[in-house]
Design a protein around this motif. Structure first.
Motif, PDB file in Angstrom:
ATOM      1  N   GLU A 162       0.709  -1.759  -0.018  1.00  0.00           N
ATOM      2  CA  GLU A 162       0.013  -0.031   0.040  1.00  0.00           C
ATOM      3  C   GLU A 162       0.646   1.317   0.100  1.00  0.00           C
ATOM      4  OE1 GLU A 162      -3.284   1.989  -0.864  1.00  0.00           O
ATOM      5  OE2 GLU A 162      -3.695  -0.420   0.232  1.00  0.00           O
ATOM      6  N   ASN A 163       0.412   2.146  -0.997  1.00  0.00           N
ATOM      7  CA  ASN A 163       1.487   3.105  -0.833  1.00  0.00           C
ATOM      8  C   ASN A 163       1.108   4.181  -0.136  1.00  0.00           C
ATOM      9  OD1 ASN A 163       3.547   3.330  -3.920  1.00  0.00           O
ATOM     10  ND2 ASN A 163       1.365   3.467  -4.832  1.00  0.00           N
ATOM     11  N   VAL A 164       0.242   4.039   0.653  1.00  0.00           N
ATOM     12  CA  VAL A 164      -0.160   5.608   1.595  1.00  0.00           C
ATOM     13  C   VAL A 164       0.772   4.967   2.462  1.00  0.00           C
ATOM     14  CG1 VAL A 164      -1.312   6.303   2.620  1.00  0.00           C
ATOM     15  CG2 VAL A 164      -2.376   6.253   0.812  1.00  0.00           C
ATOM     16  N   ILE A 165       0.905   3.594   3.302  1.00  0.00           N
ATOM     17  CA  ILE A 165       1.117   3.276   4.053  1.00  0.00           C
ATOM     18  C   ILE A 165       2.992   3.290   4.462  1.00  0.00           C
ATOM     19  CG2 ILE A 165       2.075   0.862   5.614  1.00  0.00           C
ATOM     20  CD1 ILE A 165      -0.649   0.396   4.795  1.00  0.00           C
ATOM     21  N   LEU A 166       3.243   2.840   3.167  1.00  0.00           N
ATOM     22  CA  LEU A 166       5.050   3.132   2.711  1.00  0.00           C
ATOM     23  C   LEU A 166       5.314   4.128   2.555  1.00  0.00           C
ATOM     24  CD1 LEU A 166       7.573   1.698   2.406  1.00  0.00           C
ATOM     25  CD2 LEU A 166       6.523   1.771  -0.205  1.00  0.00           C
ATOM     26  N   LEU A 167       4.329   5.635   2.344  1.00  0.00           N
ATOM     27  CA  LEU A 167       4.709   7.206   2.587  1.00  0.00           C
ATOM     28  C   LEU A 167       4.382   7.347   3.260  1.00  0.00           C
ATOM     29  CD1 LEU A 167       5.469   9.586   0.887  1.00  0.00           C
ATOM     30  CD2 LEU A 167       2.380  10.032   0.068  1.00  0.00           C
ATOM     31  N   VAL A 168       3.834   7.497   4.234  1.00  0.00           N
ATOM     32  CA  VAL A 168       4.314   7.989   5.476  1.00  0.00           C
ATOM     33  C   VAL A 168       5.073   7.208   6.362  1.00  0.00           C
ATOM     34  CG1 VAL A 168       2.043   7.283   7.565  1.00  0.00           C
ATOM     35  CG2 VAL A 168       1.182   7.776   5.541  1.00  0.00           C
ATOM     36  N   LEU A 169       5.117   5.854   6.520  1.00  0.00           N
ATOM     37  CA  LEU A 169       6.387   4.992   6.963  1.00  0.00           C
ATOM     38  C   LEU A 169       7.814   5.667   6.645  1.00  0.00           C
ATOM     39  CD1 LEU A 169       6.022   1.615   7.257  1.00  0.00           C
ATOM     40  CD2 LEU A 169       5.525   2.799   8.796  1.00  0.00           C
ATOM     41  N   TYR A 170       8.014   5.829   5.782  1.00  0.00           N
ATOM     42  CA  TYR A 170       8.847   7.462   5.206  1.00  0.00           C
ATOM     43  C   TYR A 170       9.386   7.979   5.640  1.00  0.00           C
ATOM     44  CZ  TYR A 170      10.494   3.605   0.979  1.00  0.00           C
ATOM     45  OH  TYR A 170      10.902   2.833   0.553  1.00  0.00           O
ATOM     46  N   VAL A 171       7.970   8.785   5.716  1.00  0.00           N
ATOM     47  CA  VAL A 171       8.121  10.574   6.152  1.00  0.00           C
ATOM     48  C   VAL A 171       8.511  10.765   8.308  1.00  0.00           C
ATOM     49  CG1 VAL A 171       6.380  12.158   6.703  1.00  0.00           C
ATOM     50  CG2 VAL A 171       6.153  11.811   4.427  1.00  0.00           C
ATOM     51  N   ILE A 172       7.949   9.157   8.424  1.00  0.00           N
ATOM     52  CA  ILE A 172       8.143   9.150   9.724  1.00  0.00           C
ATOM     53  C   ILE A 172       9.598   8.825  10.398  1.00  0.00           C
ATOM     54  CG2 ILE A 172       7.560   7.681  12.055  1.00  0.00           C
ATOM     55  CD1 ILE A 172       4.742   7.162  10.836  1.00  0.00           C
ATOM     56  N   GLN A 173       9.582   8.319   9.098  1.00  0.00           N
ATOM     57  CA  GLN A 173      11.325   7.504   9.076  1.00  0.00           C
ATOM     58  C   GLN A 173      12.615   9.425   9.229  1.00  0.00           C
ATOM     59  OE1 GLN A 173      13.050   5.001   6.178  1.00  0.00           O
ATOM     60  NE2 GLN A 173      15.185   5.257   7.447  1.00  0.00           N
ATOM     61  N   ASP A 174      11.890  10.196   8.124  1.00  0.00           N
ATOM     62  CA  ASP A 174      13.032  11.174   7.526  1.00  0.00           C
ATOM     63  C   ASP A 174      12.841  12.389   9.176  1.00  0.00           C
ATOM     64  OD1 ASP A 174      14.030  10.186   5.240  1.00  0.00           O
ATOM     65  OD2 ASP A 174      11.915  10.929   4.091  1.00  0.00           O
TER      66      ASP A 174
END
Length: 164
Positions: free
Chosen positions: A37-49
């Motif tokens: 799921e792209n949205v989940i991945l995007l949120v995780l990437y934002v959290i990491q950054d």
């Protein structure tokens, strides 16, 4: 020596720094498993950054609290922690690059095979930089607990005399 209050506050800050490192390690380890799921991945990437940015902010706040910084000897701190500053900046740029490139290539189809030679090279470079980031950041977090950085001492006076 630092007082008990300063020691307790330092322990709390150290635990926060370790938590930020563990979150980053978790994200590097498991985000590829959640790519369905792209949205989940995007949120995780934002959290990491954001966690990387918070880690940098915590280190700089610790810099500002040192006696060396307050005495105007910022150059000493920068020289002492130059490797950490460089590694964190490079690692953050590699993370952003990897996240943007990966999301761009798989946005239309989350299960698409995006593993071309350039992406693999960036992936390996980012993961290698992650190891350096974990090492230098943890080392700096521990070094910033040195009580000599928070009180006037003879070596600081000598450095101050050299700068005049």
């Amino acid at each position: 020596m630092p007082t008990a209050m300063h020691l307790g506050r330092y322990k709390l800050i150290l635990w926060v720094q370790y938590l930020l490192l563990v979150i980053d390690l978790f994200m590097n380890s498991f985000t590829e498993l959640l790519r369905f799921e792209n949205v989940i991945l995007l949120v995780l990437y934002v959290i990491q950054d954001i966690c990387i940015l918070f880690a940098v902010i915590v280190v700089f706040l610790l810099f500002f609290n040192t006696y060396i910084f307050q005495a105007g000897l910022v150059g000493i701190l920068i020289n002492k922690f130059k490797s950490t500053i460089i590694v964190v900046f490079v690692y953050f740029c590699l993370c952003i690059g990897l996240h943007v490139w990966g999301m761009t290539m798989r946005w239309d189809d989350p299960n698409k095979d995006i593993w071309n030679n350039g992406y693999i090279a960036l992936f390996v470079l980012q993961r290698t930089a992650a190891v350096l980031y974990y090492y230098t950041y943890k080392r700096s977090a521990l070094r910033l607990g040195d009580p000599r950085l928070y009180q006037d001492s003879e070596w600081i006076r000598k450095e101050f005399e050299k700068r005049r």
